[in-house]
Design a protein around this motif. Structure first.
Motif, PDB file in Angstrom:
ATOM      1  N   ALA A   1     -52.118  20.922   0.006  1.00 28.78           N
ATOM      2  CA  ALA A   1     -50.971  20.215  -0.394  1.00 28.78           C
ATOM      3  C   ALA A   1     -51.043  18.811   0.085  1.00 28.78           C
ATOM      4  N   TYR A   2     -51.464  18.495   1.235  1.00 20.25           N
ATOM      5  CA  TYR A   2     -51.903  17.104   1.968  1.00 20.25           C
ATOM      6  C   TYR A   2     -52.678  16.381   0.874  1.00 20.25           C
ATOM      7  N   VAL A   3     -53.573  16.956   0.488  1.00 16.03           N
ATOM      8  CA  VAL A   3     -54.688  16.067  -0.302  1.00 16.03           C
ATOM      9  C   VAL A   3     -53.877  15.936  -1.864  1.00 16.03           C
ATOM     10  N   GLY A   4     -53.298  16.939  -2.274  1.00 14.71           N
ATOM     11  CA  GLY A   4     -52.763  16.768  -3.536  1.00 14.71           C
ATOM     12  C   GLY A   4     -51.520  15.794  -3.461  1.00 14.71           C
ATOM     13  N   ASN A   5     -50.918  15.576  -2.499  1.00 15.91           N
ATOM     14  CA  ASN A   5     -49.888  14.785  -2.333  1.00 15.91           C
ATOM     15  C   ASN A   5     -50.319  13.229  -2.091  1.00 15.91           C
ATOM     16  N   TRP A   6     -51.527  13.065  -1.525  1.00 18.30           N
ATOM     17  CA  TRP A   6     -52.159  11.814  -1.283  1.00 18.30           C
ATOM     18  C   TRP A   6     -52.742  11.225  -2.620  1.00 18.30           C
ATOM     19  N   ASN A   7     -53.137  12.326  -3.383  1.00 20.40           N
ATOM     20  CA  ASN A   7     -53.607  11.885  -4.791  1.00 20.40           C
ATOM     21  C   ASN A   7     -52.811  11.609  -5.817  1.00 20.40           C
ATOM     22  N   ALA A   8     -51.158  11.979  -5.525  1.00 23.52           N
ATOM     23  CA  ALA A   8     -50.030  11.872  -6.516  1.00 23.52           C
ATOM     24  C   ALA A   8     -49.556  10.494  -6.940  1.00 23.52           C
ATOM     25  N   PRO A   9     -49.607   9.532  -6.046  1.00 26.46           N
ATOM     26  CA  PRO A   9     -49.469   9.563  -4.583  1.00 26.46           C
ATOM     27  C   PRO A   9     -47.996   9.746  -4.048  1.00 26.46           C
ATOM     28  N   ASP A  10     -47.823  10.679  -3.130  1.00 26.53           N
ATOM     29  CA  ASP A  10     -46.450  10.909  -3.008  1.00 26.53           C
ATOM     30  C   ASP A  10     -46.387  10.647  -1.339  1.00 26.53           C
ATOM     31  N   ILE A  11     -46.449   9.674  -0.853  1.00 29.03           N
ATOM     32  CA  ILE A  11     -46.502   9.056   0.448  1.00 29.03           C
ATOM     33  C   ILE A  11     -45.574   9.953   1.437  1.00 29.03           C
ATOM     34  N   GLU A  12     -44.394  10.179   0.976  1.00 34.35           N
ATOM     35  CA  GLU A  12     -43.262  10.915   1.992  1.00 34.35           C
ATOM     36  C   GLU A  12     -43.734  12.092   2.113  1.00 34.35           C
ATOM     37  N   ALA A  13     -44.357  12.675   1.149  1.00 35.85           N
ATOM     38  CA  ALA A  13     -44.763  14.130   1.527  1.00 35.85           C
ATOM     39  C   ALA A  13     -45.999  14.300   2.438  1.00 35.85           C
ATOM     40  N   VAL A  14     -46.856  13.187   2.112  1.00 37.47           N
ATOM     41  CA  VAL A  14     -48.119  13.260   3.049  1.00 37.47           C
ATOM     42  C   VAL A  14     -47.598  12.886   4.502  1.00 37.47           C
TER      43      VAL A  14
END
Length: 162
Positions: free
Chosen positions: A46-59
């Motif tokens: 999920a961390y990787v997916g959120n980085w690529n989304a990018p969803d910085i708050e989720a990261v």
């Protein structure tokens, strides 16, 4: 007895009930080694997916407040400082990070993740795409909230073809 409450014995013939709210950082039960590995693999994905989304708050939600990042030739300490740098990077660049876990090992309240990665980014204002590849280690620590938090991220870049 009520949860979070305890009887205080006094020298007089009655007891006083002292109630305290549950502590936010009360320890929760540490998962088994197998569950820890499965949890951290899921969180890392999920961390990787959120980085690529990018969803910085989720990261950032994955990081411990005292996280340390050790890219080549520098050290960044703390979620706030790390987040500021990442926000700037993702505002200025389109970025794709592709790590691959090669080894994952639980050790008490820590889980060590080792792997390889490739990362490419292109400035949003225009310019050449840049890329790096390397090896890294990510260390997760069991957090009293009942989840795993990233406490250390360290990597080194590999020369092309190495």
């Amino acid at each position: 007895m009520l949860r979070g409450c305890r009887a205080l014995a006094l020298s007089i013939p009655f007891a006083v009930i002292a109630c305290q709210p549950p502590q936010e950082d009360s320890p929760t039960v540490l998962p088994s080694a197998e569950a820890a590995v499965a949890d951290v693999e899921r969180i890392f994905e999920a961390y990787v997916g959120n980085w690529n989304a990018p969803d910085i708050e989720a990261v950032l939600a994955v990081l411990a407040d005292d996280v340390v990042q050790m890219p080549p030739d520098t050290v960044i300490r703390g979620k706030e400082d790390l987040g500021a740098g990442w926000r700037q990077h993702l505002e200025e660049n389109s970025d794709t990070w592709t790590p691959t876990i090669t080894d994952i090992e639980p050790a008490g309240d820590l889980v060590f993740v080792r792997g390889t990665f490739a990362e490419t980014w292109t400035p949003k204002a225009g310019g050449e795409m840049e890329s790096i590849s390397g090896q890294g280690i990510w260390v997760f620590r069991w957090h009293p909230s009942g989840t795993w938090k990233l406490v250390l991220e360290q990597w080194f870049n590999m020369e092309p073809g190495a």
